[in-house]
Design an enzyme around this catalytic site. Structure first.
Site, PDB file in Angstrom:
ATOM      1  N   CYS A 156       3.014 -50.015  -1.348  1.00 29.98           N
ATOM      2  CA  CYS A 156       2.772 -48.847  -0.505  1.00 29.98           C
ATOM      3  C   CYS A 156       3.047 -47.540  -1.258  1.00 29.98           C
ATOM      4  O   CYS A 156       4.094 -46.906  -1.075  1.00 29.98           O
ATOM      5  CB  CYS A 156       3.576 -48.880   0.784  1.00 29.98           C
ATOM      6  SG  CYS A 156       2.910 -47.639   1.922  1.00 29.98           S
ATOM      7  N   CYS A 162      -2.996 -46.927   3.698  1.00 27.08           N
ATOM      8  CA  CYS A 162      -1.690 -46.284   3.641  1.00 27.08           C
ATOM      9  C   CYS A 162      -1.620 -45.214   4.738  1.00 27.08           C
ATOM     10  O   CYS A 162      -2.267 -44.171   4.616  1.00 27.08           O
ATOM     11  CB  CYS A 162      -1.541 -45.657   2.253  1.00 27.08           C
ATOM     12  SG  CYS A 162       0.126 -45.180   1.906  1.00 27.08           S
TER      13      CYS A 162
HETATM   14  C1  LIG Z   1       9.082 -49.113   2.384  1.00 25.58           C
HETATM   15  C2  LIG Z   1       7.797 -49.863   2.472  1.00 25.58           C
HETATM   16  C3  LIG Z   1       6.755 -49.337   3.226  1.00 25.58           C
HETATM   17  C4  LIG Z   1       5.543 -50.004   3.318  1.00 25.58           C
HETATM   18  N1  LIG Z   1       4.565 -49.475   4.093  1.00 25.58           N
HETATM   19  C5  LIG Z   1       3.402 -50.140   4.236  1.00 25.58           C
HETATM   20  C6  LIG Z   1       2.387 -49.630   5.109  1.00 25.58           C
HETATM   21  O1  LIG Z   1       2.550 -48.595   5.747  1.00 25.58           O
HETATM   22  N2  LIG Z   1       1.237 -50.334   5.238  1.00 25.58           N
HETATM   23  C7  LIG Z   1       1.028 -51.502   4.565  1.00 25.58           C
HETATM   24  O2  LIG Z   1      -0.016 -52.106   4.745  1.00 25.58           O
HETATM   25  N3  LIG Z   1       1.969 -51.991   3.708  1.00 25.58           N
HETATM   26  C8  LIG Z   1       3.141 -51.351   3.536  1.00 25.58           C
HETATM   27  N4  LIG Z   1       4.110 -51.870   2.711  1.00 25.58           N
HETATM   28  C9  LIG Z   1       3.792 -52.983   1.793  1.00 25.58           C
HETATM   29  C10 LIG Z   1       3.791 -54.366   2.428  1.00 25.58           C
HETATM   30  O3  LIG Z   1       4.948 -54.582   3.161  1.00 25.58           O
HETATM   31  C11 LIG Z   1       3.648 -55.409   1.316  1.00 25.58           C
HETATM   32  O4  LIG Z   1       2.533 -55.084   0.528  1.00 25.58           O
HETATM   33  C12 LIG Z   1       3.484 -56.812   1.889  1.00 25.58           C
HETATM   34  O5  LIG Z   1       4.660 -57.202   2.532  1.00 25.58           O
HETATM   35  C13 LIG Z   1       3.126 -57.790   0.771  1.00 25.58           C
HETATM   36  O6  LIG Z   1       3.149 -59.101   1.247  1.00 25.58           O
HETATM   37  P1  LIG Z   1       3.532 -60.318   0.255  1.00 25.58           P
HETATM   38  O7  LIG Z   1       3.465 -61.542   1.080  1.00 25.58           O
HETATM   39  O8  LIG Z   1       2.772 -60.224  -0.994  1.00 25.58           O
HETATM   40  O9  LIG Z   1       5.046 -59.995  -0.126  1.00 25.58           O
HETATM   41  P2  LIG Z   1       6.318 -60.120   0.816  1.00 25.58           P
HETATM   42  O10 LIG Z   1       5.958 -59.845   2.232  1.00 25.58           O
HETATM   43  O11 LIG Z   1       7.362 -59.276   0.172  1.00 25.58           O
HETATM   44  O12 LIG Z   1       6.721 -61.654   0.733  1.00 25.58           O
HETATM   45  C14 LIG Z   1       7.060 -62.294  -0.476  1.00 25.58           C
HETATM   46  C15 LIG Z   1       7.883 -63.514  -0.118  1.00 25.58           C
HETATM   47  O13 LIG Z   1       8.072 -64.325  -1.275  1.00 25.58           O
HETATM   48  C16 LIG Z   1       9.405 -64.802  -1.280  1.00 25.58           C
HETATM   49  N5  LIG Z   1       9.814 -65.136  -2.648  1.00 25.58           N
HETATM   50  C17 LIG Z   1      10.270 -64.303  -3.613  1.00 25.58           C
HETATM   51  N6  LIG Z   1      10.550 -64.995  -4.725  1.00 25.58           N
HETATM   52  C18 LIG Z   1      10.261 -66.294  -4.461  1.00 25.58           C
HETATM   53  C19 LIG Z   1      10.349 -67.493  -5.214  1.00 25.58           C
HETATM   54  N7  LIG Z   1      10.796 -67.489  -6.482  1.00 25.58           N
HETATM   55  N8  LIG Z   1       9.978 -68.654  -4.642  1.00 25.58           N
HETATM   56  C20 LIG Z   1       9.517 -68.661  -3.353  1.00 25.58           C
HETATM   57  N9  LIG Z   1       9.408 -67.560  -2.595  1.00 25.58           N
HETATM   58  C21 LIG Z   1       9.769 -66.380  -3.149  1.00 25.58           C
HETATM   59  C22 LIG Z   1      10.204 -63.653  -0.688  1.00 25.58           C
HETATM   60  O14 LIG Z   1      11.458 -64.104  -0.171  1.00 25.58           O
HETATM   61  C23 LIG Z   1       9.267 -63.132   0.389  1.00 25.58           C
HETATM   62  O15 LIG Z   1       9.502 -63.745   1.632  1.00 25.58           O
HETATM   63  C24 LIG Z   1       5.360 -51.228   2.623  1.00 25.58           C
HETATM   64  C25 LIG Z   1       6.407 -51.771   1.880  1.00 25.58           C
HETATM   65  C26 LIG Z   1       7.619 -51.103   1.810  1.00 25.58           C
HETATM   66  C27 LIG Z   1       8.754 -51.693   1.000  1.00 25.58           C
END
Ligand SMILES: Cc1cc2nc3c(=O)[nH]c(=O)nc-3n(C[C@H](O)[C@H](O)[C@H](O)COP(=O)(O)OP(=O)(O)OC[C@H]3O[C@@H](n4cnc5c(N)ncnc54)[C@H](O)[C@@H]3O)c2cc1C
Length: 421
Positions: free
Chosen positions: A175, A355
């Site tokens: 983000c 965003c």
């Molecule tokens: C402050 C902030 C504001 C944001 N605002 C927005 C917004 O307004 N709009 C928007 O669309 N997005 C926003 N985002 C971004 C969005 O939250 C992420 O892009 C999204 O969560 C990505 O999803 P993901 O599944 O890739 O990662 P995550 O949701 O982070 O999940 C990754 C998972 O993998 C697990 N993991 C880590 N390492 C391992 C391992 N070795 N083995 C197994 N599992 C593991 C973790 O525990 C976690 O549960 C924001 C993020 C933040 C931090």
């Protein structure tokens, strides 16, 4: 009867095997698991996820601004794992794609036929000298963690004038707008309390522009000018001394000359540098930059045909957002099902990300864009205009869609497309 959602740690043999293994039970992992199960309930799927809870991270900006409570953003992981999907409660310690298995942190291995890798990214707090010792106290906050987002709001409420610094590291970060969203919300809060004139707000960013997609820079520049915010481009936070209330930046001028700049603060909102996870960077799945090396359109790994990746961990050049995950998940699901049948992959990701830029309480510029900086709004409205309707979208509709639709595997695509203005 055994519920496959039960944690398998300690009760399973040393080697596990599943047809589809999803690594990471976050936004991407839960969404793809739910959608796969909805389409093909017979599939044997497991999720490797070490955490007991999952947070709606887009809500952390609102926690930092006092609009949401932290509790509103959190759910227990066990309530999210889709029915019929096994939860392996451990972390992957090693990817071994040449042998079609992963090694877990507890030493067990899991074999798979198909791997969906979505373990997110690494928030590299340690790269800023002194940060780990002072984060969450001494006026040092960050919306990139739930607890320190709560601290952001405490600091904002207690701020009685002085200097507030807001940092943004080099891209990519998740983000990209989040570092400045809280800046505008704090400025708006101070204005409403009559304290803006006694406050000096500075945005210190590593990059050279307020936003990566130039189309959205003018409304942000208007916000910066309207609040009287000083912007320091090419300023990279290097070290922080909380008790002394000092932040040290590496600043680069337009000729490429670097110098060290020290700034005093009363409040500092820090965004950590972000990279691929170590376990990804050290694996054959990674590209040279440490992200999982996938085709930008099909999201299939460029070297391992039985591996797909999505979310923050993937090498795609989109904005790392939950909005991107929403569009990527059905593409991965359809392409995986096609690949399992030996058919061609027909679904292509266009790089969509979004965003919601909180210009003020109640006002959002909804930036939606795709690969190449194409502006691809979902609504036939000029997206540069800050709107109250988009505030409702961010605070009400999107969280509901996340928990109740995405995580239930129900695809919803408010059709985004390129429009001219
Ligand atoms: C402050 C902030 C504001 C944001 N605002 C927005 C917004 O307004 N709009 C928007 O669309 N997005 C926003 N985002 C971004 C969005 O939250 C992420 O892009 C999204 O969560 C990505 O999803 P993901 O599944 O890739 O990662 P995550 O949701 O982070 O999940 C990754 C998972 O993998 C697990 N993991 C880590 N390492 C391992 C391992 N070795 N083995 C197994 N599992 C593991 C973790 O525990 C976690 O549960 C924001 C993020 C933040 C931090």
């Amino acid at each position: 009867m055994n519920d496959p959602r039960q944690k398998t740690a300690g009760i399973e043999p040393a080697e596990l095997a599943h047809s589809i293994l999803i690594v990471g039970g976050g936004a991407a992992g839960i969404t793809v698991a739910a959608e796969l199960k909805r389409l093909q309930p017979q599939l044997d799927i497991a999720i490797v996820e070490p955490s007991e809870s999952h947070s709606y991270q887009p809500g952390w900006t609102l926690v930092g601004a006092g609009t949401f409570t932290r509790k509103q953003t959190e759910r227990r992981e066990e309530t999210l794992i889709p029915k019929g999907v096994a939860w392996i409660k451990a972390a992957v310690a090693q990817f071994l794609p040449d042998e079609n298995h992963v090694r877990l942190s507890d030493g067990r291995t899991v074999r798979y036929a198909w791997l969906l890798a979505c373990p997110g990214l690494k928030l590299d707090w340690a790269r800023i000298e002194g940060l780990n010792d002072t984060l969450g106290k001494n006026g040092v906050c960050s919306n990139y963690r739930a607890d320190t987002a709560e601290y952001s709001w405490r600091l904002i409420q207690d701020f009685r004038g002085g200097t507030a610094l807001f940092t943004q590291p080099a891209m990519p970060i998740k983000c990209a707008g989040a570092p400045q969203k809280i800046l505008y919300l704090m400025a708006d809060h101070l204005r409403s309390k009559g304290r803006l004139s006694e406050s000096k707000l500075e945005f210190c960013l590593a990059g050279e522009a307020l936003f990566g997609v130039p189309f959205f820079v003018p409304p942000l520049q208007r916000a910066v000018d309207g609040y009287g915010i000083k912007v320091n481009y090419r300023h990279n936070l290097k070290a922080i001394d909380g008790p002394a209330k000092i932040a040290i930046f590496t600043a680069t001028d337009e000729h490429g000359t670097t110098s060290e700049v020290t700034k005093r603060f009363d409040l500092i909102h820090v965004v950590p540098p972000q990279t691929g996870l170590d376990v990804v960077r050290e694996s054959p799945l990674a590209n040279a930059d440490g992200w999982i090396d996938v085709d930008q359109a099909t999201l299939r790994h460029v070297r391992y045909e039985n591996v797909f990746a999505l979310g923050d961990a993937a090498s795609t050049s989109n904005a790392k957002t939950a909005a991107a995950v929403r569009i990527q998940a059905p593409i991965v699901v359809h392409n995986l099902i096609a690949a399992m049948k030996g058919e061609a992959l027909t679904h292509a990701y266009d790089g969509y990300g979004s965003c919601p830029l909180t210009i003020a309480y109640g006002k959002i510029v909804l930036a939606e864009f795709a690969y190449g900086g194409k502006v691809t709004p979902s609504f036939p409205l000029d997206p540069r205009v800050p709107r109250r309707s988009m505030w409702y979208l961010k605070t009400k509709l999107l969280p509901w869609l996340y928990w109740s639709h995405m995580f239930k595997g129900r695809t919803f695509d408010i059709k985004h497309r390129e429009r001219g203005w």
